[in-house]
Design a protein around this motif. Structure first.
Motif, PDB file in Angstrom:
ATOM      1  N   GLN A   6       0.797  -1.107  -0.081  1.00  0.00           N
ATOM      2  CA  GLN A   6       0.025  -0.206  -0.063  1.00  0.00           C
ATOM      3  C   GLN A   6       0.910   1.273   0.246  1.00  0.00           C
ATOM      4  O   GLN A   6       2.066   1.229   0.698  1.00  0.00           O
ATOM      5  CB  GLN A   6      -0.975  -0.094   1.262  1.00  0.00           C
ATOM      6  CG  GLN A   6      -1.755  -1.050   1.191  1.00  0.00           C
ATOM      7  CD  GLN A   6      -3.013  -0.678   2.379  1.00  0.00           C
ATOM      8  OE1 GLN A   6      -3.120   0.097   3.380  1.00  0.00           O
ATOM      9  NE2 GLN A   6      -3.801  -2.007   2.524  1.00  0.00           N
ATOM     10  N   LYS A   7       0.446   2.261  -0.842  1.00  0.00           N
ATOM     11  CA  LYS A   7       1.313   3.622  -0.736  1.00  0.00           C
ATOM     12  C   LYS A   7       0.029   4.627  -0.077  1.00  0.00           C
ATOM     13  O   LYS A   7      -0.362   5.405  -0.850  1.00  0.00           O
ATOM     14  CB  LYS A   7       1.701   3.911  -2.031  1.00  0.00           C
ATOM     15  CG  LYS A   7       2.928   2.937  -2.439  1.00  0.00           C
ATOM     16  CD  LYS A   7       3.727   3.254  -3.613  1.00  0.00           C
ATOM     17  CE  LYS A   7       5.079   2.985  -3.191  1.00  0.00           C
ATOM     18  NZ  LYS A   7       6.020   3.974  -4.050  1.00  0.00           N
ATOM     19  N   ARG A  12       7.515   9.659   3.647  1.00  0.00           N
ATOM     20  CA  ARG A  12       7.929   8.595   4.409  1.00  0.00           C
ATOM     21  C   ARG A  12       7.178   8.099   5.478  1.00  0.00           C
ATOM     22  O   ARG A  12       6.812   9.176   6.255  1.00  0.00           O
ATOM     23  CB  ARG A  12       9.539   8.710   4.796  1.00  0.00           C
ATOM     24  CG  ARG A  12       9.993   7.825   5.612  1.00  0.00           C
ATOM     25  CD  ARG A  12      11.663   7.858   5.868  1.00  0.00           C
ATOM     26  NE  ARG A  12      11.628   9.117   6.639  1.00  0.00           N
ATOM     27  CZ  ARG A  12      12.433   9.334   7.641  1.00  0.00           C
ATOM     28  NH1 ARG A  12      13.142   8.424   8.036  1.00  0.00           N
ATOM     29  NH2 ARG A  12      12.600  10.763   8.177  1.00  0.00           N
ATOM     30  N   VAL A  13       6.892   6.858   5.779  1.00  0.00           N
ATOM     31  CA  VAL A  13       6.032   6.353   6.936  1.00  0.00           C
ATOM     32  C   VAL A  13       6.991   6.267   8.043  1.00  0.00           C
ATOM     33  O   VAL A  13       8.168   5.783   7.980  1.00  0.00           O
ATOM     34  CB  VAL A  13       5.303   5.032   6.730  1.00  0.00           C
ATOM     35  CG1 VAL A  13       4.710   4.613   8.093  1.00  0.00           C
ATOM     36  CG2 VAL A  13       4.485   5.212   5.751  1.00  0.00           C
ATOM     37  N   SER A  35      -5.734   1.593   7.597  1.00  0.00           N
ATOM     38  CA  SER A  35      -5.921   0.683   6.637  1.00  0.00           C
ATOM     39  C   SER A  35      -6.247  -0.500   7.231  1.00  0.00           C
ATOM     40  O   SER A  35      -5.912  -0.828   8.345  1.00  0.00           O
ATOM     41  CB  SER A  35      -4.755   0.328   5.833  1.00  0.00           C
ATOM     42  OG  SER A  35      -4.175   1.431   5.172  1.00  0.00           O
ATOM     43  N   ASP A  36      -7.405  -1.279   6.445  1.00  0.00           N
ATOM     44  CA  ASP A  36      -7.878  -2.461   7.191  1.00  0.00           C
ATOM     45  C   ASP A  36      -7.063  -3.398   6.184  1.00  0.00           C
ATOM     46  O   ASP A  36      -7.080  -3.452   5.220  1.00  0.00           O
ATOM     47  CB  ASP A  36      -9.284  -2.669   6.865  1.00  0.00           C
ATOM     48  CG  ASP A  36      -9.723  -4.006   7.448  1.00  0.00           C
ATOM     49  OD1 ASP A  36      -9.038  -4.996   7.482  1.00  0.00           O
ATOM     50  OD2 ASP A  36     -11.130  -3.956   7.851  1.00  0.00           O
ATOM     51  N   ILE A  37      -6.090  -4.170   6.845  1.00  0.00           N
ATOM     52  CA  ILE A  37      -5.149  -5.165   6.066  1.00  0.00           C
ATOM     53  C   ILE A  37      -6.136  -6.503   5.455  1.00  0.00           C
ATOM     54  O   ILE A  37      -5.272  -6.809   4.539  1.00  0.00           O
ATOM     55  CB  ILE A  37      -4.242  -5.612   7.163  1.00  0.00           C
ATOM     56  CG1 ILE A  37      -4.867  -6.726   7.985  1.00  0.00           C
ATOM     57  CG2 ILE A  37      -3.224  -4.821   7.693  1.00  0.00           C
ATOM     58  CD1 ILE A  37      -3.781  -7.595   8.778  1.00  0.00           C
ATOM     59  N   ARG A  38      -7.348  -6.324   5.585  1.00  0.00           N
ATOM     60  CA  ARG A  38      -8.054  -7.468   4.833  1.00  0.00           C
ATOM     61  C   ARG A  38      -8.415  -6.719   3.519  1.00  0.00           C
ATOM     62  O   ARG A  38      -8.876  -7.450   2.658  1.00  0.00           O
ATOM     63  CB  ARG A  38      -9.289  -7.917   5.678  1.00  0.00           C
ATOM     64  CG  ARG A  38      -9.014  -8.393   6.821  1.00  0.00           C
ATOM     65  CD  ARG A  38     -10.250  -8.699   7.742  1.00  0.00           C
ATOM     66  NE  ARG A  38     -10.792  -7.250   8.136  1.00  0.00           N
ATOM     67  CZ  ARG A  38     -11.766  -7.042   9.139  1.00  0.00           C
ATOM     68  NH1 ARG A  38     -12.219  -8.259   9.671  1.00  0.00           N
ATOM     69  NH2 ARG A  38     -12.021  -6.133   9.372  1.00  0.00           N
ATOM     70  N   ARG A  41      -6.679  -1.238   0.088  1.00  0.00           N
ATOM     71  CA  ARG A  41      -6.470   0.195  -0.014  1.00  0.00           C
ATOM     72  C   ARG A  41      -6.853   0.799   1.516  1.00  0.00           C
ATOM     73  O   ARG A  41      -7.334   0.393   2.237  1.00  0.00           O
ATOM     74  CB  ARG A  41      -7.107   0.916  -0.981  1.00  0.00           C
ATOM     75  CG  ARG A  41      -8.729   0.563  -1.019  1.00  0.00           C
ATOM     76  CD  ARG A  41      -9.615   1.472  -2.195  1.00  0.00           C
ATOM     77  NE  ARG A  41     -10.824   1.233  -1.889  1.00  0.00           N
ATOM     78  CZ  ARG A  41     -11.634   1.946  -1.222  1.00  0.00           C
ATOM     79  NH1 ARG A  41     -11.097   2.818  -0.395  1.00  0.00           N
ATOM     80  NH2 ARG A  41     -12.714   1.784  -1.126  1.00  0.00           N
ATOM     81  N   PRO A  42      -6.109   2.146   1.620  1.00  0.00           N
ATOM     82  CA  PRO A  42      -6.703   2.565   2.890  1.00  0.00           C
ATOM     83  C   PRO A  42      -8.143   3.036   2.912  1.00  0.00           C
ATOM     84  O   PRO A  42      -8.522   3.618   1.783  1.00  0.00           O
ATOM     85  CB  PRO A  42      -5.680   3.925   3.156  1.00  0.00           C
ATOM     86  CG  PRO A  42      -4.620   3.693   1.786  1.00  0.00           C
ATOM     87  CD  PRO A  42      -5.225   2.839   1.043  1.00  0.00           C
ATOM     88  N   PHE A  43      -8.610   3.312   4.315  1.00  0.00           N
ATOM     89  CA  PHE A  43     -10.040   3.729   4.086  1.00  0.00           C
ATOM     90  C   PHE A  43     -10.169   4.976   4.581  1.00  0.00           C
ATOM     91  O   PHE A  43     -11.187   5.512   4.611  1.00  0.00           O
ATOM     92  CB  PHE A  43     -10.932   2.680   5.007  1.00  0.00           C
ATOM     93  CG  PHE A  43     -10.556   2.349   6.383  1.00  0.00           C
ATOM     94  CD1 PHE A  43     -11.090   3.314   7.125  1.00  0.00           C
ATOM     95  CD2 PHE A  43      -9.795   1.310   6.629  1.00  0.00           C
ATOM     96  CE1 PHE A  43     -10.897   3.177   8.388  1.00  0.00           C
ATOM     97  CE2 PHE A  43      -9.599   1.091   8.029  1.00  0.00           C
ATOM     98  CZ  PHE A  43     -10.164   1.961   9.202  1.00  0.00           C
TER      99      PHE A  43
END
Length: 89
Positions: A6-7, A12-13, A35-38, A41-43
């Motif tokens: 994901q981006k 930088r994170v 982000s829900d890893i399931r 994409r980020p929500f």
């Protein structure tokens, strides 16, 4: 084996915090992405800082997220796990 990429940030994170399947990430771009890893994409993208978000921590009950930034702000976000929305307190 790489499972997912994901981006959600332009910078930088620099900080991460888990809450079940929800990952909060803070970045040099002054945002917090949820982000829900399931999902692929980020929500949600949380804005409120003006500088790098260098610290994140979920409350023990998972209902609030604290974000700290280099702008010397500590923001508390209320998280609703049913709607997957985060709002500032």
């Amino acid at each position: 084996t790489l499972v997912q990429t994901q981006k959600p940030h332009a910078g930088r994170v620099v900080s991460l915090s888990w809450n079940g399947s929800v990952l909060a990430s803070g970045s040099r771009d002054a945002t917090v992405a949820l982000s829900d890893i399931r999902e692929s994409r980020p929500f949600s993208s949380l804005t409120g800082h003006t500088q790098e978000v260098c610290g994140l921590r979920w409350s023990p009950n998972g209902q609030q997220l604290a974000s700290g930034g280099n702008d010397n702000l500590l923001l508390i976000w209320d998280f609703n796990k049913y709607t997957m929305e985060c709002t500032p307190l």
